[in-house]
Design a protein around this motif. Structure first.
Motif, PDB file in Angstrom:
ATOM      1  N   THR A 152      15.970   5.040   5.131  1.00 63.39           N
ATOM      2  CA  THR A 152      15.676   5.296   6.543  1.00 63.39           C
ATOM      3  C   THR A 152      14.173   5.402   6.787  1.00 63.39           C
ATOM      4  O   THR A 152      13.742   5.583   7.916  1.00 63.39           O
ATOM      5  CB  THR A 152      16.356   6.600   7.001  1.00 63.39           C
ATOM      6  N   GLU A 153      13.413   5.269   5.722  1.00 61.97           N
ATOM      7  CA  GLU A 153      11.960   5.344   5.848  1.00 61.97           C
ATOM      8  C   GLU A 153      11.400   3.992   6.299  1.00 61.97           C
ATOM      9  O   GLU A 153      11.887   2.940   5.884  1.00 61.97           O
ATOM     10  CB  GLU A 153      11.329   5.753   4.516  1.00 61.97           C
ATOM     11  N   GLU A 154      10.381   4.037   7.127  1.00 64.23           N
ATOM     12  CA  GLU A 154       9.749   2.812   7.605  1.00 64.23           C
ATOM     13  C   GLU A 154       8.397   2.637   6.919  1.00 64.23           C
ATOM     14  O   GLU A 154       7.609   3.577   6.803  1.00 64.23           O
ATOM     15  CB  GLU A 154       9.585   2.847   9.123  1.00 64.23           C
ATOM     16  N   VAL A 155       8.178   1.409   6.474  1.00 71.25           N
ATOM     17  CA  VAL A 155       6.955   1.072   5.744  1.00 71.25           C
ATOM     18  C   VAL A 155       6.293  -0.100   6.453  1.00 71.25           C
ATOM     19  O   VAL A 155       6.971  -1.008   6.951  1.00 71.25           O
ATOM     20  CB  VAL A 155       7.280   0.704   4.278  1.00 71.25           C
ATOM     21  N   ALA A 156       4.978  -0.083   6.518  1.00 70.38           N
ATOM     22  CA  ALA A 156       4.234  -1.165   7.168  1.00 70.38           C
ATOM     23  C   ALA A 156       4.199  -2.383   6.246  1.00 70.38           C
ATOM     24  O   ALA A 156       3.714  -2.314   5.111  1.00 70.38           O
ATOM     25  CB  ALA A 156       2.822  -0.716   7.498  1.00 70.38           C
ATOM     26  N   VAL A 157       4.752  -3.488   6.753  1.00 68.64           N
ATOM     27  CA  VAL A 157       4.712  -4.765   6.037  1.00 68.64           C
ATOM     28  C   VAL A 157       4.100  -5.773   6.989  1.00 68.64           C
ATOM     29  O   VAL A 157       4.698  -6.167   7.988  1.00 68.64           O
ATOM     30  CB  VAL A 157       6.117  -5.217   5.601  1.00 68.64           C
ATOM     31  N   GLY A 158       2.870  -6.162   6.679  1.00 70.51           N
ATOM     32  CA  GLY A 158       2.148  -7.042   7.589  1.00 70.51           C
ATOM     33  C   GLY A 158       1.809  -6.291   8.871  1.00 70.51           C
ATOM     34  O   GLY A 158       1.199  -5.222   8.854  1.00 70.51           O
ATOM     35  N   ASN A 159       2.247  -6.858  10.012  1.00 69.38           N
ATOM     36  CA  ASN A 159       1.948  -6.240  11.299  1.00 69.38           C
ATOM     37  C   ASN A 159       3.116  -5.457  11.892  1.00 69.38           C
ATOM     38  O   ASN A 159       3.071  -5.058  13.056  1.00 69.38           O
ATOM     39  CB  ASN A 159       1.527  -7.325  12.298  1.00 69.38           C
ATOM     40  N   LYS A 160       4.165  -5.230  11.102  1.00 67.65           N
ATOM     41  CA  LYS A 160       5.327  -4.523  11.659  1.00 67.65           C
ATOM     42  C   LYS A 160       5.849  -3.483  10.671  1.00 67.65           C
ATOM     43  O   LYS A 160       5.585  -3.536   9.465  1.00 67.65           O
ATOM     44  CB  LYS A 160       6.440  -5.507  12.014  1.00 67.65           C
ATOM     45  N   MET A 161       6.608  -2.537  11.248  1.00 62.70           N
ATOM     46  CA  MET A 161       7.214  -1.476  10.451  1.00 62.70           C
ATOM     47  C   MET A 161       8.665  -1.876  10.154  1.00 62.70           C
ATOM     48  O   MET A 161       9.413  -2.253  11.052  1.00 62.70           O
ATOM     49  CB  MET A 161       7.197  -0.154  11.203  1.00 62.70           C
ATOM     50  N   VAL A 162       9.027  -1.788   8.893  1.00 65.53           N
ATOM     51  CA  VAL A 162      10.393  -2.154   8.493  1.00 65.53           C
ATOM     52  C   VAL A 162      10.959  -1.043   7.615  1.00 65.53           C
ATOM     53  O   VAL A 162      10.221  -0.281   6.983  1.00 65.53           O
ATOM     54  CB  VAL A 162      10.415  -3.492   7.720  1.00 65.53           C
ATOM     55  N   LYS A 163      12.296  -0.965   7.593  1.00 61.98           N
ATOM     56  CA  LYS A 163      12.964  -0.026   6.696  1.00 61.98           C
ATOM     57  C   LYS A 163      12.852  -0.564   5.278  1.00 61.98           C
ATOM     58  O   LYS A 163      13.252  -1.707   5.004  1.00 61.98           O
ATOM     59  CB  LYS A 163      14.435   0.136   7.090  1.00 61.98           C
ATOM     60  N   ALA A 164      12.330   0.263   4.427  1.00 65.90           N
ATOM     61  CA  ALA A 164      12.067  -0.230   3.066  1.00 65.90           C
ATOM     62  C   ALA A 164      11.915   0.942   2.116  1.00 65.90           C
ATOM     63  O   ALA A 164      11.873   2.116   2.527  1.00 65.90           O
ATOM     64  CB  ALA A 164      10.810  -1.093   3.050  1.00 65.90           C
ATOM     65  N   ARG A 165      11.858   0.594   0.840  1.00 67.27           N
ATOM     66  CA  ARG A 165      11.575   1.585  -0.210  1.00 67.27           C
ATOM     67  C   ARG A 165      10.254   1.171  -0.856  1.00 67.27           C
ATOM     68  O   ARG A 165      10.081   0.035  -1.293  1.00 67.27           O
ATOM     69  CB  ARG A 165      12.703   1.629  -1.245  1.00 67.27           C
ATOM     70  N   GLN A 166       9.340   2.139  -0.894  1.00 66.11           N
ATOM     71  CA  GLN A 166       7.995   1.886  -1.409  1.00 66.11           C
ATOM     72  C   GLN A 166       7.936   2.238  -2.893  1.00 66.11           C
ATOM     73  O   GLN A 166       8.336   3.337  -3.298  1.00 66.11           O
ATOM     74  CB  GLN A 166       6.982   2.726  -0.640  1.00 66.11           C
ATOM     75  N   TYR A 167       7.498   1.292  -3.705  1.00 71.13           N
ATOM     76  CA  TYR A 167       7.333   1.521  -5.135  1.00 71.13           C
ATOM     77  C   TYR A 167       5.902   1.172  -5.521  1.00 71.13           C
ATOM     78  O   TYR A 167       5.201   0.454  -4.797  1.00 71.13           O
ATOM     79  CB  TYR A 167       8.311   0.648  -5.936  1.00 71.13           C
ATOM     80  N   PRO A 168       5.450   1.672  -6.665  1.00 74.63           N
ATOM     81  CA  PRO A 168       4.086   1.315  -7.106  1.00 74.63           C
ATOM     82  C   PRO A 168       3.896  -0.187  -7.289  1.00 74.63           C
ATOM     83  O   PRO A 168       2.805  -0.705  -7.103  1.00 74.63           O
ATOM     84  CB  PRO A 168       3.946   2.062  -8.454  1.00 74.63           C
ATOM     85  N   TRP A 169       4.977  -0.880  -7.638  1.00 73.72           N
ATOM     86  CA  TRP A 169       4.879  -2.313  -7.880  1.00 73.72           C
ATOM     87  C   TRP A 169       5.134  -3.166  -6.637  1.00 73.72           C
ATOM     88  O   TRP A 169       4.993  -4.387  -6.670  1.00 73.72           O
ATOM     89  CB  TRP A 169       5.821  -2.741  -8.994  1.00 73.72           C
TER      90      TRP A 169
END
Length: 392
Positions: free
Chosen positions: A240-257
Protein backbone atom coordinates in the motif's frame (compact mmCIF):
# COMPACT_ATOMS: atom_id res chain seq x y z
CA UNK A 1 -47.43 -43.63 -22.54
CA UNK A 2 -50.86 -43.31 -20.95
CA UNK A 3 -53.49 -40.76 -21.91
CA UNK A 4 -53.03 -38.97 -18.57
CA UNK A 5 -49.29 -38.57 -19.25
CA UNK A 6 -50.04 -37.08 -22.67
CA UNK A 7 -52.56 -34.72 -21.12
CA UNK A 8 -50.03 -33.48 -18.56
CA UNK A 9 -47.36 -32.64 -21.14
CA UNK A 10 -47.45 -28.94 -22.08
CA UNK A 11 -47.47 -27.89 -25.70
CA UNK A 12 -44.13 -26.84 -27.18
CA UNK A 13 -43.67 -23.05 -27.11
CA UNK A 14 -44.43 -21.26 -30.37
CA UNK A 15 -42.44 -18.32 -31.72
CA UNK A 16 -44.52 -15.26 -32.56
CA UNK A 17 -43.55 -11.94 -34.08
CA UNK A 18 -44.60 -8.62 -32.54
CA UNK A 19 -46.42 -6.00 -34.59
CA UNK A 20 -45.18 -3.18 -32.36
CA UNK A 21 -43.14 -2.18 -29.33
CA UNK A 22 -44.18 -3.87 -26.05
CA UNK A 23 -41.52 -2.87 -23.56
CA UNK A 24 -40.09 -6.04 -22.02
CA UNK A 25 -36.78 -5.28 -23.71
CA UNK A 26 -36.18 -3.06 -20.67
CA UNK A 27 -36.02 -6.08 -18.33
CA UNK A 28 -32.19 -6.11 -18.25
CA UNK A 29 -32.21 -2.43 -17.29
CA UNK A 30 -34.81 -3.13 -14.60
CA UNK A 31 -32.65 -5.94 -13.23
CA UNK A 32 -29.56 -3.74 -13.21
CA UNK A 33 -31.41 -0.91 -11.45
CA UNK A 34 -32.87 -3.27 -8.84
CA UNK A 35 -29.50 -4.91 -8.19
CA UNK A 36 -27.81 -1.52 -7.91
CA UNK A 37 -30.38 -0.37 -5.36
CA UNK A 38 -30.08 -3.56 -3.31
CA UNK A 39 -26.30 -3.65 -3.46
CA UNK A 40 -24.08 -6.70 -3.66
CA UNK A 41 -22.25 -8.90 -1.20
CA UNK A 42 -18.99 -10.75 -1.63
CA UNK A 43 -17.21 -12.91 0.94
CA UNK A 44 -13.56 -13.76 0.51
CA UNK A 45 -11.53 -16.21 2.60
CA UNK A 46 -7.78 -15.77 2.98
CA UNK A 47 -5.77 -18.85 3.96
CA UNK A 48 -2.04 -18.80 4.53
CA UNK A 49 0.65 -18.88 7.15
CA UNK A 50 1.10 -16.02 9.58
CA UNK A 51 3.11 -13.17 8.05
CA UNK A 52 2.71 -14.31 4.45
CA UNK A 53 0.97 -11.06 3.44
CA UNK A 54 -2.77 -11.81 3.49
CA UNK A 55 -3.83 -8.53 5.08
CA UNK A 56 -1.55 -6.47 2.86
CA UNK A 57 -2.95 -8.18 -0.22
CA UNK A 58 -6.54 -7.39 0.81
CA UNK A 59 -5.64 -3.75 1.39
CA UNK A 60 -3.96 -3.62 -2.02
CA UNK A 61 -6.80 -5.36 -3.86
CA UNK A 62 -9.51 -3.01 -2.60
CA UNK A 63 -7.43 0.18 -2.33
CA UNK A 64 -8.25 0.72 1.32
CA UNK A 65 -7.02 -0.05 4.82
CA UNK A 66 -8.96 -2.77 6.63
CA UNK A 67 -7.18 -2.03 9.93
CA UNK A 68 -6.08 -5.57 10.73
CA UNK A 69 -4.19 -6.27 13.93
CA UNK A 70 -0.89 -8.14 13.80
CA UNK A 71 -0.99 -11.85 14.63
CA UNK A 72 1.68 -13.87 16.42
CA UNK A 73 3.09 -17.28 15.60
CA UNK A 74 2.11 -18.63 19.03
CA UNK A 75 -1.63 -19.08 18.64
CA UNK A 76 -2.72 -22.35 20.34
CA UNK A 77 -5.31 -22.93 17.63
CA UNK A 78 -6.51 -21.40 14.38
CA UNK A 79 -8.99 -18.56 14.82
CA UNK A 80 -11.27 -17.77 11.92
CA UNK A 81 -11.92 -14.03 12.07
CA UNK A 82 -14.57 -12.49 9.80
CA UNK A 83 -15.02 -8.73 9.42
CA UNK A 84 -17.65 -7.09 7.21
CA UNK A 85 -17.21 -3.72 5.49
CA UNK A 86 -19.49 -1.54 3.39
CA UNK A 87 -17.71 -0.23 0.29
CA UNK A 88 -18.95 1.99 -2.53
CA UNK A 89 -17.51 2.61 -5.99
CA UNK A 90 -19.45 5.08 -8.17
CA UNK A 91 -23.09 4.19 -7.44
CA UNK A 92 -22.45 0.50 -6.69
CA UNK A 93 -22.48 -0.62 -3.06
CA UNK A 94 -20.61 -3.74 -2.00
CA UNK A 95 -20.86 -5.45 1.38
CA UNK A 96 -17.50 -7.17 1.62
CA UNK A 97 -16.63 -9.76 4.25
CA UNK A 98 -12.96 -10.62 4.66
CA UNK A 99 -12.37 -13.89 6.52
CA UNK A 100 -8.87 -14.35 7.88
CA UNK A 101 -7.31 -17.51 9.32
CA UNK A 102 -5.26 -16.34 12.29
CA UNK A 103 -2.52 -18.78 13.33
CA UNK A 104 -2.91 -21.08 10.32
CA UNK A 105 0.00 -23.53 10.00
CA UNK A 106 1.44 -22.82 13.45
CA UNK A 107 0.12 -26.05 15.02
CA UNK A 108 2.01 -29.34 15.28
CA UNK A 109 -1.16 -31.28 14.46
CA UNK A 110 -2.02 -30.22 10.91
CA UNK A 111 -5.68 -31.22 11.35
CA UNK A 112 -5.98 -28.45 13.92
CA UNK A 113 -5.02 -26.00 11.15
CA UNK A 114 -7.59 -26.84 8.49
CA UNK A 115 -10.52 -28.18 10.56
CA UNK A 116 -11.64 -24.77 11.96
CA UNK A 117 -11.73 -23.45 8.38
CA UNK A 118 -13.86 -26.39 7.19
CA UNK A 119 -16.19 -25.95 10.17
CA UNK A 120 -16.58 -22.23 9.46
CA UNK A 121 -17.56 -22.79 5.83
CA UNK A 122 -20.05 -25.50 6.83
CA UNK A 123 -21.60 -23.21 9.46
CA UNK A 124 -22.28 -20.56 6.83
CA UNK A 125 -23.91 -23.17 4.57
CA UNK A 126 -25.98 -24.45 7.48
CA UNK A 127 -27.10 -20.96 8.40
CA UNK A 128 -28.31 -20.32 4.84
CA UNK A 129 -30.02 -23.73 4.70
CA UNK A 130 -31.90 -23.09 7.94
CA UNK A 131 -33.08 -19.76 6.55
CA UNK A 132 -34.30 -21.53 3.40
CA UNK A 133 -36.17 -24.16 5.42
CA UNK A 134 -38.11 -21.61 7.47
CA UNK A 135 -41.83 -21.33 6.83
CA UNK A 136 -41.55 -17.55 6.84
CA UNK A 137 -38.36 -16.75 4.97
CA UNK A 138 -36.65 -13.41 4.50
CA UNK A 139 -33.90 -14.25 2.01
CA UNK A 140 -34.19 -10.82 0.37
CA UNK A 141 -32.89 -9.17 3.55
CA UNK A 142 -30.74 -12.06 4.77
CA UNK A 143 -27.01 -11.36 4.88
CA UNK A 144 -25.43 -14.14 2.84
CA UNK A 145 -22.25 -15.13 4.67
CA UNK A 146 -21.30 -18.08 2.44
CA UNK A 147 -17.69 -17.90 1.27
CA UNK A 148 -17.56 -17.03 -2.44
CA UNK A 149 -13.81 -17.19 -3.02
CA UNK A 150 -10.79 -18.56 -1.22
CA UNK A 151 -7.40 -17.00 -1.87
CA UNK A 152 -4.90 -19.67 -0.85
CA UNK A 153 -1.50 -18.08 -0.21
CA UNK A 154 1.41 -20.40 -1.05
CA UNK A 155 4.83 -19.78 0.46
CA UNK A 156 7.41 -18.82 -2.22
CA UNK A 157 9.73 -21.76 -1.50
CA UNK A 158 10.39 -22.42 -5.18
CA UNK A 159 10.30 -26.18 -4.60
CA UNK A 160 6.90 -27.78 -4.01
CA UNK A 161 3.70 -27.50 -2.03
CA UNK A 162 3.73 -28.33 1.65
CA UNK A 163 1.70 -31.30 2.85
CA UNK A 164 -0.54 -28.90 4.81
CA UNK A 165 -1.33 -27.01 1.61
CA UNK A 166 -2.36 -30.16 -0.25
CA UNK A 167 -4.43 -31.54 2.63
CA UNK A 168 -6.20 -28.24 3.24
CA UNK A 169 -7.05 -27.58 -0.41
CA UNK A 170 -8.26 -31.18 -0.81
CA UNK A 171 -10.59 -30.73 2.17
CA UNK A 172 -11.93 -27.43 0.81
CA UNK A 173 -12.18 -27.94 -2.96
CA UNK A 174 -15.77 -29.23 -2.78
CA UNK A 175 -16.85 -26.42 -0.46
CA UNK A 176 -15.35 -23.23 -1.90
CA UNK A 177 -13.82 -21.73 -5.06
CA UNK A 178 -10.06 -22.00 -4.48
CA UNK A 179 -7.76 -19.55 -6.25
CA UNK A 180 -4.12 -20.34 -5.41
CA UNK A 181 -1.64 -17.46 -5.33
CA UNK A 182 2.10 -17.42 -4.72
CA UNK A 183 2.70 -14.81 -2.06
CA UNK A 184 5.72 -12.49 -1.94
CA UNK A 185 6.64 -13.48 -5.49
CA UNK A 186 9.40 -10.86 -5.57
CA UNK A 187 11.56 -13.21 -3.46
CA UNK A 188 11.83 -15.73 -6.32
CA UNK A 189 13.52 -15.23 -9.68
CA UNK A 190 11.41 -15.33 -12.85
CA UNK A 191 12.86 -18.63 -14.05
CA UNK A 192 12.34 -20.26 -10.65
CA UNK A 193 8.83 -18.80 -10.49
CA UNK A 194 7.90 -20.35 -13.83
CA UNK A 195 9.14 -23.78 -12.73
CA UNK A 196 7.40 -23.36 -9.36
CA UNK A 197 4.06 -22.66 -11.06
CA UNK A 198 4.36 -25.78 -13.21
CA UNK A 199 5.32 -27.85 -10.15
CA UNK A 200 2.35 -26.56 -8.13
CA UNK A 201 -0.19 -27.29 -10.88
CA UNK A 202 1.31 -30.74 -11.41
CA UNK A 203 0.99 -31.57 -7.70
CA UNK A 204 -2.57 -30.26 -7.56
CA UNK A 205 -3.60 -32.42 -10.52
CA UNK A 206 -1.81 -35.55 -9.25
CA UNK A 207 -3.49 -35.19 -5.84
CA UNK A 208 -6.94 -34.59 -7.31
CA UNK A 209 -7.33 -31.05 -5.99
CA UNK A 210 -9.98 -29.10 -7.91
CA UNK A 211 -9.20 -25.38 -8.02
CA UNK A 212 -11.50 -22.73 -9.47
CA UNK A 213 -11.31 -22.44 -13.25
CA UNK A 214 -12.35 -19.15 -14.82
CA UNK A 215 -15.50 -19.86 -16.90
CA UNK A 216 -15.39 -20.23 -20.66
CA UNK A 217 -19.14 -20.34 -21.43
CA UNK A 218 -19.41 -16.55 -21.87
CA UNK A 219 -18.00 -15.61 -25.26
CA UNK A 220 -17.21 -12.05 -24.15
CA UNK A 221 -14.69 -13.26 -21.53
CA UNK A 222 -13.84 -16.76 -22.80
CA UNK A 223 -10.61 -15.68 -24.50
CA UNK A 224 -9.15 -13.77 -21.56
CA UNK A 225 -10.29 -16.44 -19.08
CA UNK A 226 -8.64 -19.17 -21.16
CA UNK A 227 -5.37 -17.23 -21.07
CA UNK A 228 -5.66 -16.60 -17.32
CA UNK A 229 -6.39 -20.27 -16.55
CA UNK A 230 -3.02 -21.02 -18.08
CA UNK A 231 -1.27 -18.57 -15.72
CA UNK A 232 -2.51 -20.08 -12.45
CA UNK A 233 -1.35 -19.84 -9.74
CA UNK A 234 -0.89 -16.08 -9.82
CA UNK A 235 2.41 -14.80 -8.46
CA UNK A 236 1.55 -11.64 -6.53
CA UNK A 237 3.15 -8.83 -4.57
CA UNK A 238 1.15 -6.60 -2.26
CA UNK A 239 1.92 -3.12 -1.00
CA UNK A 240 0.00 0.00 0.00
CA UNK A 241 3.07 2.20 0.01
CA UNK A 242 3.60 4.61 -2.87
CA UNK A 243 7.03 5.09 -4.38
CA UNK A 244 8.12 7.68 -6.94
CA UNK A 245 8.93 6.04 -10.27
CA UNK A 246 9.82 8.60 -12.88
CA UNK A 247 7.24 11.39 -12.73
CA UNK A 248 4.47 9.46 -10.97
CA UNK A 249 3.73 7.73 -7.68
CA UNK A 250 2.98 4.02 -7.89
CA UNK A 251 2.28 1.26 -5.38
CA UNK A 252 5.51 -0.59 -5.00
CA UNK A 253 8.01 -2.20 -2.67
CA UNK A 254 11.33 -0.40 -2.32
CA UNK A 255 14.48 -2.52 -2.08
CA UNK A 256 18.16 -1.56 -2.08
CA UNK A 257 18.50 -3.19 -5.48
CA UNK A 258 15.44 -1.57 -7.03
CA UNK A 259 11.64 -1.14 -7.00
CA UNK A 260 8.98 -3.83 -7.49
CA UNK A 261 5.84 -2.23 -8.86
CA UNK A 262 2.64 -3.93 -7.73
CA UNK A 263 0.63 -2.95 -10.81
CA UNK A 264 3.38 -3.59 -13.34
CA UNK A 265 2.51 -6.86 -15.11
CA UNK A 266 6.19 -7.40 -15.91
CA UNK A 267 6.91 -7.55 -12.18
CA UNK A 268 4.02 -9.71 -10.86
CA UNK A 269 0.49 -10.99 -11.57
CA UNK A 270 -1.34 -8.67 -9.18
CA UNK A 271 -3.26 -6.86 -11.96
CA UNK A 272 -4.31 -10.20 -13.46
CA UNK A 273 -5.57 -11.40 -10.09
CA UNK A 274 -7.58 -8.22 -9.51
CA UNK A 275 -9.06 -8.34 -13.00
CA UNK A 276 -10.05 -12.01 -12.74
CA UNK A 277 -11.28 -11.89 -9.15
CA UNK A 278 -13.15 -8.59 -9.11
CA UNK A 279 -13.64 -7.09 -12.55
CA UNK A 280 -14.50 -10.16 -14.64
CA UNK A 281 -15.55 -13.16 -12.55
CA UNK A 282 -16.93 -11.91 -9.22
CA UNK A 283 -20.54 -12.74 -10.18
CA UNK A 284 -19.53 -16.19 -11.46
CA UNK A 285 -17.81 -16.89 -8.14
CA UNK A 286 -21.05 -15.98 -6.34
CA UNK A 287 -23.08 -18.14 -8.72
CA UNK A 288 -20.75 -21.14 -8.44
CA UNK A 289 -20.93 -20.95 -4.67
CA UNK A 290 -24.74 -21.16 -4.77
CA UNK A 291 -25.29 -23.62 -7.62
CA UNK A 292 -22.37 -25.96 -6.99
CA UNK A 293 -20.84 -25.92 -3.51
CA UNK A 294 -23.93 -24.96 -1.52
CA UNK A 295 -26.13 -27.26 -3.61
CA UNK A 296 -23.85 -30.19 -2.78
CA UNK A 297 -24.02 -29.36 0.93
CA UNK A 298 -27.80 -28.90 0.77
CA UNK A 299 -28.37 -32.21 -1.00
CA UNK A 300 -26.24 -34.15 1.49
CA UNK A 301 -27.94 -32.50 4.46
CA UNK A 302 -31.47 -33.11 3.16
CA UNK A 303 -30.62 -36.76 2.49
CA UNK A 304 -29.36 -37.03 6.07
CA UNK A 305 -32.66 -35.54 7.23
CA UNK A 306 -34.52 -38.21 5.26
CA UNK A 307 -35.61 -36.30 2.15
CA UNK A 308 -35.54 -38.17 -1.14
CA UNK A 309 -36.89 -37.45 -4.61
CA UNK A 310 -38.76 -40.68 -5.33
CA UNK A 311 -41.58 -39.91 -7.75
CA UNK A 312 -41.37 -38.58 -11.34
CA UNK A 313 -42.47 -35.13 -10.21
CA UNK A 314 -39.60 -35.00 -7.70
CA UNK A 315 -41.84 -34.41 -4.74
CA UNK A 316 -39.77 -34.79 -1.57
CA UNK A 317 -40.67 -37.71 0.66
CA UNK A 318 -39.43 -37.93 4.19
CA UNK A 319 -38.38 -41.58 4.16
CA UNK A 320 -36.59 -41.49 7.47
CA UNK A 321 -39.57 -39.92 9.19
CA UNK A 322 -41.82 -42.75 7.97
CA UNK A 323 -39.18 -45.29 8.94
CA UNK A 324 -39.05 -43.70 12.37
CA UNK A 325 -42.83 -43.88 12.68
CA UNK A 326 -42.79 -47.55 11.68
CA UNK A 327 -39.99 -48.27 14.14
CA UNK A 328 -41.89 -46.46 16.90
CA UNK A 329 -44.98 -48.53 16.11
CA UNK A 330 -42.88 -51.68 16.05
CA UNK A 331 -41.35 -50.80 19.42
CA UNK A 332 -44.81 -50.12 20.85
CA UNK A 333 -46.11 -53.48 19.59
CA UNK A 334 -43.03 -55.22 20.98
CA UNK A 335 -43.57 -53.49 24.32
CA UNK A 336 -47.21 -54.55 24.42
CA UNK A 337 -46.22 -58.11 23.45
CA UNK A 338 -43.64 -58.22 26.24
CA UNK A 339 -46.20 -56.83 28.67
CA UNK A 340 -48.79 -59.46 27.67
CA UNK A 341 -46.09 -62.11 27.81
CA UNK A 342 -45.22 -61.12 31.38
CA UNK A 343 -48.90 -60.98 32.33
CA UNK A 344 -49.44 -64.46 30.86
CA UNK A 345 -46.42 -65.78 32.73
CA UNK A 346 -47.69 -64.26 36.00
CA UNK A 347 -51.15 -65.75 35.50
CA UNK A 348 -49.62 -69.11 34.63
CA UNK A 349 -47.47 -68.99 37.77
CA UNK A 350 -50.54 -68.09 39.86
CA UNK A 351 -52.51 -71.02 38.40
CA UNK A 352 -49.59 -73.36 39.02
CA UNK A 353 -49.49 -72.18 42.65
CA UNK A 354 -53.23 -72.72 43.05
CA UNK A 355 -52.94 -76.19 41.49
CA UNK A 356 -50.12 -77.05 43.85
CA UNK A 357 -52.10 -75.84 46.85
CA UNK A 358 -55.14 -77.82 45.66
CA UNK A 359 -53.06 -80.96 45.25
CA UNK A 360 -51.65 -80.41 48.76
CA UNK A 361 -55.18 -79.98 50.12
CA UNK A 362 -56.32 -83.14 48.29
CA UNK A 363 -53.35 -85.07 49.63
CA UNK A 364 -54.01 -83.84 53.17
CA UNK A 365 -57.71 -84.64 52.85
CA UNK A 366 -56.91 -88.15 51.57
CA UNK A 367 -54.56 -88.81 54.46
CA UNK A 368 -57.13 -87.56 56.95
CA UNK A 369 -59.84 -89.74 55.37
CA UNK A 370 -57.65 -92.85 55.56
CA UNK A 371 -56.81 -92.05 59.15
CA UNK A 372 -60.50 -91.55 59.97
CA UNK A 373 -61.42 -94.82 58.27
CA UNK A 374 -58.67 -96.63 60.14
CA UNK A 375 -59.81 -95.11 63.41
CA UNK A 376 -63.39 -96.05 62.67
CA UNK A 377 -62.38 -99.64 61.88
CA UNK A 378 -60.39 -99.85 65.11
CA UNK A 379 -63.40 -98.57 67.06
CA UNK A 380 -65.67 -101.15 65.43
CA UNK A 381 -63.25 -103.94 66.28
CA UNK A 382 -63.03 -102.77 69.88
CA UNK A 383 -66.81 -102.54 70.25
CA UNK A 384 -67.18 -106.08 68.82
CA UNK A 385 -64.81 -107.55 71.41
CA UNK A 386 -66.71 -105.83 74.23
CA UNK A 387 -70.04 -107.32 73.05
CA UNK A 388 -68.53 -110.86 72.97
CA UNK A 389 -67.18 -110.45 76.50
CA UNK A 390 -70.60 -109.43 77.83
CA UNK A 391 -72.29 -112.46 76.30
CA UNK A 392 -69.83 -114.78 77.94
Amino acid sequence: MSASDVARQPDAPRSLSLSGHVGFDSLPDQLVNKSTCQGFCFNILCIGETGIGKSTMMDTLFNTNFENSEASHFEPQVKVHAQTYDLQESNVRLRLTVVNTVGFGDQMNKQESYQPVVDYIDRQFESFLQEELKIKRSLHSYHDSRVHACLYFISPTGHSLKSLDLVTMKKLDSKVNIIPVIAKADTVSKSELHKFKIKIMSELVSNGVQIYQFPLDDETVAKVNTAMNGLLPFAVVGSTEEVAVGNKMVKARQYPWGVVQVENENHCDFVKLREMLICVNMEDLREQTHTSHYELYRRCKLEEMGFKDTDPESKPVRVKEKESELKDAERELQSRFEQLKRLHADEKAALEEKRRLLEDDQSTFGKRRVAAQLLQAQNLTANGKKDKDRKK
